[in-house]
Design a protein around this motif. Structure first.
Motif, PDB file in Angstrom:
ATOM      1  N   GLN A 174       0.831  -1.198   0.000  1.00  0.00           N
ATOM      2  CA  GLN A 174       0.000   0.000   0.000  1.00  0.00           C
ATOM      3  C   GLN A 174       0.874   1.260   0.000  1.00  0.00           C
ATOM      4  O   GLN A 174       0.660   2.164  -0.789  1.00  0.00           O
ATOM      5  CB  GLN A 174      -0.921  -0.014   1.232  1.00  0.00           C
ATOM      6  N   ARG A 175       1.854   1.296   0.890  1.00  0.00           N
ATOM      7  CA  ARG A 175       2.715   2.484   1.032  1.00  0.00           C
ATOM      8  C   ARG A 175       3.634   2.702  -0.171  1.00  0.00           C
ATOM      9  O   ARG A 175       3.830   3.828  -0.606  1.00  0.00           O
ATOM     10  CB  ARG A 175       3.591   2.372   2.287  1.00  0.00           C
ATOM     11  N   GLU A 176       4.204   1.623  -0.691  1.00  0.00           N
ATOM     12  CA  GLU A 176       5.257   1.746  -1.702  1.00  0.00           C
ATOM     13  C   GLU A 176       4.751   1.690  -3.142  1.00  0.00           C
ATOM     14  O   GLU A 176       5.440   2.148  -4.053  1.00  0.00           O
ATOM     15  CB  GLU A 176       6.300   0.650  -1.482  1.00  0.00           C
ATOM     16  N   VAL A 177       3.570   1.132  -3.354  1.00  0.00           N
ATOM     17  CA  VAL A 177       3.076   0.957  -4.721  1.00  0.00           C
ATOM     18  C   VAL A 177       1.756   1.708  -4.940  1.00  0.00           C
ATOM     19  O   VAL A 177       1.675   2.597  -5.778  1.00  0.00           O
ATOM     20  CB  VAL A 177       2.916  -0.549  -5.069  1.00  0.00           C
ATOM     21  N   ILE A 178       0.731   1.339  -4.202  1.00  0.00           N
ATOM     22  CA  ILE A 178      -0.608   1.886  -4.459  1.00  0.00           C
ATOM     23  C   ILE A 178      -0.711   3.362  -4.096  1.00  0.00           C
ATOM     24  O   ILE A 178      -1.179   4.177  -4.899  1.00  0.00           O
ATOM     25  CB  ILE A 178      -1.688   1.057  -3.726  1.00  0.00           C
ATOM     26  N   ALA A 179      -0.281   3.729  -2.898  1.00  0.00           N
ATOM     27  CA  ALA A 179      -0.431   5.129  -2.447  1.00  0.00           C
ATOM     28  C   ALA A 179       0.295   6.121  -3.349  1.00  0.00           C
ATOM     29  O   ALA A 179      -0.284   7.165  -3.680  1.00  0.00           O
ATOM     30  CB  ALA A 179       0.017   5.273  -0.999  1.00  0.00           C
ATOM     31  N   PRO A 180       1.525   5.845  -3.795  1.00  0.00           N
ATOM     32  CA  PRO A 180       2.166   6.813  -4.698  1.00  0.00           C
ATOM     33  C   PRO A 180       1.415   6.981  -6.022  1.00  0.00           C
ATOM     34  O   PRO A 180       1.305   8.092  -6.537  1.00  0.00           O
ATOM     35  CB  PRO A 180       3.558   6.229  -4.933  1.00  0.00           C
ATOM     36  N   LEU A 181       0.892   5.884  -6.556  1.00  0.00           N
ATOM     37  CA  LEU A 181       0.107   5.981  -7.790  1.00  0.00           C
ATOM     38  C   LEU A 181      -1.154   6.807  -7.559  1.00  0.00           C
ATOM     39  O   LEU A 181      -1.499   7.680  -8.360  1.00  0.00           O
ATOM     40  CB  LEU A 181      -0.278   4.578  -8.293  1.00  0.00           C
ATOM     41  N   ARG A 182      -1.826   6.544  -6.443  1.00  0.00           N
ATOM     42  CA  ARG A 182      -3.056   7.274  -6.121  1.00  0.00           C
ATOM     43  C   ARG A 182      -2.765   8.753  -5.915  1.00  0.00           C
ATOM     44  O   ARG A 182      -3.500   9.617  -6.391  1.00  0.00           O
ATOM     45  CB  ARG A 182      -3.703   6.690  -4.865  1.00  0.00           C
ATOM     46  N   GLN A 183      -1.684   9.047  -5.210  1.00  0.00           N
ATOM     47  CA  GLN A 183      -1.333  10.443  -4.937  1.00  0.00           C
ATOM     48  C   GLN A 183      -1.058  11.201  -6.235  1.00  0.00           C
ATOM     49  O   GLN A 183      -1.529  12.325  -6.415  1.00  0.00           O
ATOM     50  CB  GLN A 183      -0.115  10.503  -4.019  1.00  0.00           C
ATOM     51  N   LEU A 184      -0.322  10.591  -7.133  1.00  0.00           N
ATOM     52  CA  LEU A 184      -0.031  11.228  -8.418  1.00  0.00           C
ATOM     53  C   LEU A 184      -1.317  11.423  -9.228  1.00  0.00           C
ATOM     54  O   LEU A 184      -1.563  12.506  -9.764  1.00  0.00           O
ATOM     55  CB  LEU A 184       0.979  10.386  -9.199  1.00  0.00           C
TER      56      LEU A 184
END
Length: 155
Positions: A64-74
């Motif tokens: 979640q922290r390293e893959v999904i959240a950065p994509l979602r934030q962008l």
């Protein structure tokens, strides 16, 4: 009921009120993939334990922290700009698909952990949902109740 977590998650998420409840819980800090997995485990009748939740969190948290959240934030960060830039809007749609694929992979990883757990021994999915929601579930009780209600009806 579907047997794989991805199909279950898609069916549950499509139910009235579930998307809104999940996003509300997500905004409060919950991991929606973990929540949907918890609902699936409850539906399968797999007994909840803190140790099992910890196993799931050990996989879900870093992904979640390293893959999904950065994509979602962008993707979210480009929301306004993309309304006025067609090329950026296209990239944002690609990000959305990539984020969804990352969530599918997260669910698959969580499913792999639970494959050996005995099914049909528990009848209440509430412990799974409350455990997976954590503090977000206590903060957003109505959203958690909405998810519980929809999941209790079978996906």
């Amino acid at each position: 009921m579907t047997t794989d977590v991805w199909s279950y998650a898609l069916a549950l998420y499509a139910r009235t009120g579930v998307e809104e409840a999940c996003l509300d819980l997500q905004d409060a800090g919950a991991d929606v993939c973990l929540l949907l997995t918890g609902a699936w485990l409850g539906e399968l009748g797999i007994a909840y334990s803190d140790a099992r939740l910890a196993e799931l969190e050990a996989v879900a948290g870093p992904w979640q922290r390293e893959v999904i959240a950065p994509l979602r934030q962008l993707r979210r960060g480009w929301r306004l700009q993309a309304q006025h830039d067609e090329q950026l809007a296209g990239l944002r749609e690609q990000l959305k698909r990539l984020e969804l694929e990352a969530e599918k992979m997260a669910l698959s990883r969580l499913e792999d952990i639970a494959l050996e757990w005995q099914k049909g021994v528990a009848s209440d999915l509430s412990p799974w949902l409350e455990g997976c929601a954590g503090e977000a579930g206590r903060q957003r009780r109505a959203a958690l109740d909405e998810l519980r209600s929809a999941a209790s009806q079978g996906a």
